[in-house]
Enzyme design. Structure first.
Site, PDB file in Angstrom:
ATOM      1  N   ASP A  67      53.467  86.821  47.845  1.00  0.00           N
ATOM      2  CA  ASP A  67      52.673  85.760  48.480  1.00  0.00           C
ATOM      3  C   ASP A  67      51.194  86.144  48.519  1.00  0.00           C
ATOM      4  O   ASP A  67      50.361  85.337  48.929  1.00  0.00           O
ATOM      5  CB  ASP A  67      53.174  85.481  49.905  1.00  0.00           C
ATOM      6  CG  ASP A  67      53.295  86.743  50.743  1.00  0.00           C
ATOM      7  OD1 ASP A  67      53.981  87.674  50.301  1.00  0.00           O
ATOM      8  OD2 ASP A  67      52.697  86.801  51.820  1.00  0.00           O
ATOM      9  N   ASN A  68      50.872  87.354  48.099  1.00  0.00           N
ATOM     10  CA  ASN A  68      49.478  87.778  48.081  1.00  0.00           C
ATOM     11  C   ASN A  68      48.976  87.934  46.652  1.00  0.00           C
ATOM     12  O   ASN A  68      48.064  88.710  46.391  1.00  0.00           O
ATOM     13  CB  ASN A  68      49.312  89.090  48.848  1.00  0.00           C
ATOM     14  CG  ASN A  68      49.516  88.902  50.343  1.00  0.00           C
ATOM     15  OD1 ASN A  68      49.363  87.797  50.851  1.00  0.00           O
ATOM     16  ND2 ASN A  68      49.875  89.959  51.038  1.00  0.00           N
ATOM     17  N   ASP A 110      43.787  88.570  50.008  1.00  0.00           N
ATOM     18  CA  ASP A 110      44.403  89.180  51.176  1.00  0.00           C
ATOM     19  C   ASP A 110      43.986  90.624  51.371  1.00  0.00           C
ATOM     20  O   ASP A 110      44.721  91.561  51.089  1.00  0.00           O
ATOM     21  CB  ASP A 110      45.930  89.033  51.141  1.00  0.00           C
ATOM     22  CG  ASP A 110      46.397  88.372  52.426  1.00  0.00           C
ATOM     23  OD1 ASP A 110      45.879  88.761  53.480  1.00  0.00           O
ATOM     24  OD2 ASP A 110      47.241  87.469  52.364  1.00  0.00           O
ATOM     25  N   ARG A 167      37.237  81.529  54.004  1.00  0.00           N
ATOM     26  CA  ARG A 167      37.565  82.117  52.711  1.00  0.00           C
ATOM     27  C   ARG A 167      37.439  81.059  51.622  1.00  0.00           C
ATOM     28  O   ARG A 167      37.846  79.913  51.804  1.00  0.00           O
ATOM     29  CB  ARG A 167      38.998  82.655  52.777  1.00  0.00           C
ATOM     30  CG  ARG A 167      39.469  83.336  51.534  1.00  0.00           C
ATOM     31  CD  ARG A 167      40.634  84.252  51.825  1.00  0.00           C
ATOM     32  NE  ARG A 167      41.858  83.537  52.158  1.00  0.00           N
ATOM     33  CZ  ARG A 167      43.015  84.146  52.459  1.00  0.00           C
ATOM     34  NH1 ARG A 167      43.089  85.458  52.485  1.00  0.00           N
ATOM     35  NH2 ARG A 167      44.085  83.442  52.750  1.00  0.00           N
ATOM     36  N   GLY A 177      48.502  82.903  65.192  1.00  0.00           N
ATOM     37  CA  GLY A 177      47.613  82.137  64.319  1.00  0.00           C
ATOM     38  C   GLY A 177      46.176  82.613  64.331  1.00  0.00           C
ATOM     39  O   GLY A 177      45.298  81.964  63.773  1.00  0.00           O
ATOM     40  N   GLY A 208      53.970  80.821  54.563  1.00  0.00           N
ATOM     41  CA  GLY A 208      53.054  79.688  54.596  1.00  0.00           C
ATOM     42  C   GLY A 208      51.808  80.095  55.343  1.00  0.00           C
ATOM     43  O   GLY A 208      51.701  81.223  55.832  1.00  0.00           O
ATOM     44  N   GLY A 215      50.196  80.704  58.115  1.00  0.00           N
ATOM     45  CA  GLY A 215      50.550  80.849  59.517  1.00  0.00           C
ATOM     46  C   GLY A 215      49.340  80.995  60.422  1.00  0.00           C
ATOM     47  O   GLY A 215      49.436  80.878  61.642  1.00  0.00           O
ATOM     48  N   ARG A 216      48.214  81.298  59.797  1.00  0.00           N
ATOM     49  CA  ARG A 216      46.992  81.410  60.597  1.00  0.00           C
ATOM     50  C   ARG A 216      45.794  80.972  59.769  1.00  0.00           C
ATOM     51  O   ARG A 216      44.691  81.489  59.926  1.00  0.00           O
ATOM     52  CB  ARG A 216      46.797  82.825  61.088  1.00  0.00           C
ATOM     53  CG  ARG A 216      46.827  83.868  59.998  1.00  0.00           C
ATOM     54  CD  ARG A 216      46.241  85.138  60.518  1.00  0.00           C
ATOM     55  NE  ARG A 216      46.451  86.230  59.575  1.00  0.00           N
ATOM     56  CZ  ARG A 216      45.895  87.409  59.717  1.00  0.00           C
ATOM     57  NH1 ARG A 216      45.111  87.645  60.730  1.00  0.00           N
ATOM     58  NH2 ARG A 216      46.115  88.350  58.846  1.00  0.00           N
ATOM     59  N   ARG A 243      49.980  80.689  45.214  1.00  0.00           N
ATOM     60  CA  ARG A 243      50.498  82.049  45.078  1.00  0.00           C
ATOM     61  C   ARG A 243      51.774  82.050  44.259  1.00  0.00           C
ATOM     62  O   ARG A 243      52.427  81.009  44.110  1.00  0.00           O
ATOM     63  CB  ARG A 243      50.828  82.593  46.485  1.00  0.00           C
ATOM     64  CG  ARG A 243      49.659  82.519  47.444  1.00  0.00           C
ATOM     65  CD  ARG A 243      50.125  82.165  48.862  1.00  0.00           C
ATOM     66  NE  ARG A 243      48.989  81.797  49.708  1.00  0.00           N
ATOM     67  CZ  ARG A 243      48.270  82.653  50.422  1.00  0.00           C
ATOM     68  NH1 ARG A 243      48.589  83.921  50.420  1.00  0.00           N
ATOM     69  NH2 ARG A 243      47.242  82.248  51.133  1.00  0.00           N
TER      70      ARG A 243
HETATM   71  P1  AMP Z   1      49.780  88.609  55.341  1.00  0.00           P
HETATM   72  O1  AMP Z   1      50.443  89.918  55.642  1.00  0.00           O
HETATM   73  O2  AMP Z   1      48.423  88.485  55.947  1.00  0.00           O
HETATM   74  O3  AMP Z   1      49.826  88.269  53.906  1.00  0.00           O
HETATM   75  O4  AMP Z   1      50.643  87.515  56.120  1.00  0.00           O
HETATM   76  C1  AMP Z   1      51.994  87.281  55.826  1.00  0.00           C
HETATM   77  C2  AMP Z   1      52.437  86.028  56.509  1.00  0.00           C
HETATM   78  O5  AMP Z   1      52.332  86.156  57.920  1.00  0.00           O
HETATM   79  C3  AMP Z   1      51.653  84.788  56.151  1.00  0.00           C
HETATM   80  O6  AMP Z   1      52.544  83.701  56.113  1.00  0.00           O
HETATM   81  C4  AMP Z   1      50.672  84.669  57.277  1.00  0.00           C
HETATM   82  O7  AMP Z   1      50.205  83.346  57.454  1.00  0.00           O
HETATM   83  C5  AMP Z   1      51.515  85.118  58.449  1.00  0.00           C
HETATM   84  N1  AMP Z   1      50.692  85.660  59.532  1.00  0.00           N
HETATM   85  C6  AMP Z   1      49.975  86.792  59.525  1.00  0.00           C
HETATM   86  N2  AMP Z   1      49.349  86.979  60.701  1.00  0.00           N
HETATM   87  C7  AMP Z   1      49.673  85.934  61.487  1.00  0.00           C
HETATM   88  C8  AMP Z   1      49.342  85.542  62.816  1.00  0.00           C
HETATM   89  N3  AMP Z   1      48.541  86.283  63.572  1.00  0.00           N
HETATM   90  N4  AMP Z   1      49.858  84.386  63.282  1.00  0.00           N
HETATM   91  C9  AMP Z   1      50.668  83.640  62.517  1.00  0.00           C
HETATM   92  N5  AMP Z   1      51.002  83.950  61.265  1.00  0.00           N
HETATM   93  C10 AMP Z   1      50.528  85.081  60.742  1.00  0.00           C
HETATM   94 MG    MG Z   2      48.993  86.876  52.787  1.00  0.00          MG
END
Ligand code: AMP
Ligand code: MG
Length: 487
Positions: free
Chosen positions: A246-247, A256, A170, A120, A84, A86-87, A177
């Site tokens: 998810d990307n 991403d 963004r 986040g 989801g 997350g940030r 996704r």
């Molecule tokens: P990503 O690798 O950027 O596609 O992120 C994968 C998942 O990790 C997604 O659900 C992001 O929202 C979560 N995520 C990545 N970085 C952070 C962060 N610094 N804090 C919280 N969630 C994160």
């Molecule tokens: Mg992602």
């Protein structure tokens, strides 16, 4: 920003309503004025102190209804039942003057219920990387999320050490996704899958609604979009780095920009991501991974296809089975353009394959080799990249074959060359330039190199010798072989 928020019409289990977490002291980095205007957003307002506060998440613009959306996904092949935003926070959707709907999302805007222990936040470096590369991809005509603006937060984030924090704004046609579908499939929530399918059809593929089986038509459209997208990545030497489900967006846009990079020296096994130890997302694997991801989408659509399960499997299988052929067709016609061929012949795939094999063996720069070839399509024209690159002698027999081949191809040499220049950019977001821009900003608070790079890559410009520093490959001590995603 004139908001018109449609995702919020979906049931509450699709998202959490939540505002961004304010930061200490927002500072402007850059506003994408051209994109703002395309979206019908006042660029001067966006660049004002009030706009900076909005881009930092410290002030909500009128009409915003902020949410964090939920999804799941396969990360490096392993199933993660709940991910989801997350940030990230979706502020809402705007309708551009041309009628298209776009998500406006803050990335690095604080923790959400989907942060899984993360902070986040986003470090400045990865925010700048995403800004540079996404805008370069857009300028090259590749479907992609865009960067509307970036701001510093005045707060530190902690990764390998303390780093300055930033927030990226963004823009995407949507952030839905493959993993969004997977989330509901895993919960056997067929109602949600049906709602999401209808929503995506209405928002992105309205023609599918008219088809005999709209769900199959949706899958067909997504498969076609990804085949075309992956061909464009391969033809530019772009390596995404984290092709998790998810990307991958239903809209067909690249999303991403974590540990992504363009190759300098060509090699099909090239990997940059510091976390991709097995090379799962290596250059040569990208189309196959996209196909695998599409199979995950197909699975999630089965319960919505409104036919007996066995028949649904046959329909879905037929839809995704088309991917390799669609990819090959898009890739080979793009490769023909790169080679300066208006018409494709029987032996052209071999000609291209042999060129790539030579390039790998002789370790030549992917971008410059194709650009040099474009120079050679018409003798003695304007200044080319010739002073930066010469084909090694091992290429002589291949170059002779290519010269014979283009002599048979009915095009005037000037026209051929002009088309080749279009297909073979002189400038890509080279890793060492991206790193240098990040280094200056992070360590010296100097955003000049970042701004210059975005300015240059944001327009498809002609090569001139004064820009040689942006076209040349890295010196041995500048080579960047690893990238970090900053999560
Ligand atoms: P990503 O690798 O950027 O596609 O992120 C994968 C998942 O990790 C997604 O659900 C992001 O929202 C979560 N995520 C990545 N970085 C952070 C962060 N610094 N804090 C919280 N969630 C994160
Ligand atoms: Mg992602």
């Amino acid at each position: 920003m004139r908001f018109d928020n449609s995702y919020l019409q979906l049931p509450g289990r699709f998202y959490t309503e939540l505002a961004p977490t304010p930061v200490s002291s927002p500072g402007p980095i850059r506003v994408n004025r051209e994109l703002a205007e395309q979206l019908g957003i006042d660029a001067a307002w966006l660049a004002s102190p009030e706009g900076t506060e909005v881009l930092a998440g410290n002030r909500l613009p009128a009409g915003a209804e902020p949410i964090a959306t939920v999804y799941a996904g396969h990360q490096f092949g392993g199933w993660v039942p709940q991910l989801g935003d997350g940030r990230a926070i979706l502020l809402g959707e705007v309708i551009a003057p041309d009628g298209l709907r776009f998500d406006i999302q803050l990335k690095g805007s604080g923790p959400t219920p989907y942060s899984r222990g993360g902070d986040g936040r986003a470090p400045l470096g990865p925010v700048l990387r995403e800004y540079i590369v996404s805008e370069a991809m857009a300028a090259q005509g590749v479907p992609t999320t865009r960067s509307l603006g970036a701001v510093t937060t005045g707060d530190q984030v902690f990764r390998e050490g303390a780093m300055p924090g930033a927030v990226l704004t963004r823009v995407a046609q949507s952030h839905i996704r493959i993993g969004t579908f997977q989330f509901f499939l895993a919960r056997q929530d067929v109602d949600a899958l049906r709602l999401l399918t209808d929503y995506v059809i209405e928002r992105h593929y309205p023609a599918a609604a008219e088809a005999e089986n709209p769900t199959v038509a949706l899958l067909d459209a997504v498969v076609a979009g990804q085949a075309s997208l992956l061909a464009q990545w391969q033809l530019l030497g772009f390596i995404h780095g984290v092709m998790n489900t998810d990307n991958m967006l239903l809209s067909g846009e690249t999303i991403d920009y974590g540990p992504c990079a363009y190759m300098d020296t060509y090699h099909p096994d090239r990997v940059f991501s510091s976390i991709d130890h097995q090379g799962r997302y290596a250059y040569r694997n990208q189309p196959g991974i996209a196909h695998w991801n599409l199979a995950r989408l197909a699975q999630a659509l089965l319960p919505v296809m409104e036919v007996e399960e066995e028949k649904a499997v046959v329909l879905a299988q037929a839809s995704i089975d088309v991917f390799p052929a669609l990819f090959q067709r898009a890739y080979h016609s793009g490769m023909a353009r790169k080679l300066g061929l208006a018409h494709t012949g029987d032996d052209d795939e071999n000609l291209a394959e042999e060129l790539l094999e030579l390039m790998a063996r002789e370790q030549v720069d992917f971008t410059l080799a194709f650009r040099r070839l474009s120079d050679l399509a018409r003798p003695a024209t304007r200044p080319g990249v010739g002073d930066l690159f010469e084909f090694p002698a091992a290429f002589d027999p291949w170059l002779e074959r290519w010269q014979q081949r283009i002599a048979d191809d009915p095009q005037a040499s000037g026209e051929r060359q002009a088309r080749m220049y279009q297909a073979n950019p002189a400038f890509i977001a080279r890793n060492h330039l991206v790193e240098a821009a990040i280094d200056a900003a992070v360590n010296n608070d100097d955003f000049e190199p970042f701004n210059r790079l975005v300015d240059l890559l944001g327009k498809t410009c002609e090569y001139e010798p004064g820009l040689a520093d942006y076209a040349r490959p890295p010196q041995p001590d500048e080579v960047v072989s690893k990238t970090f995603c900053g999560t």
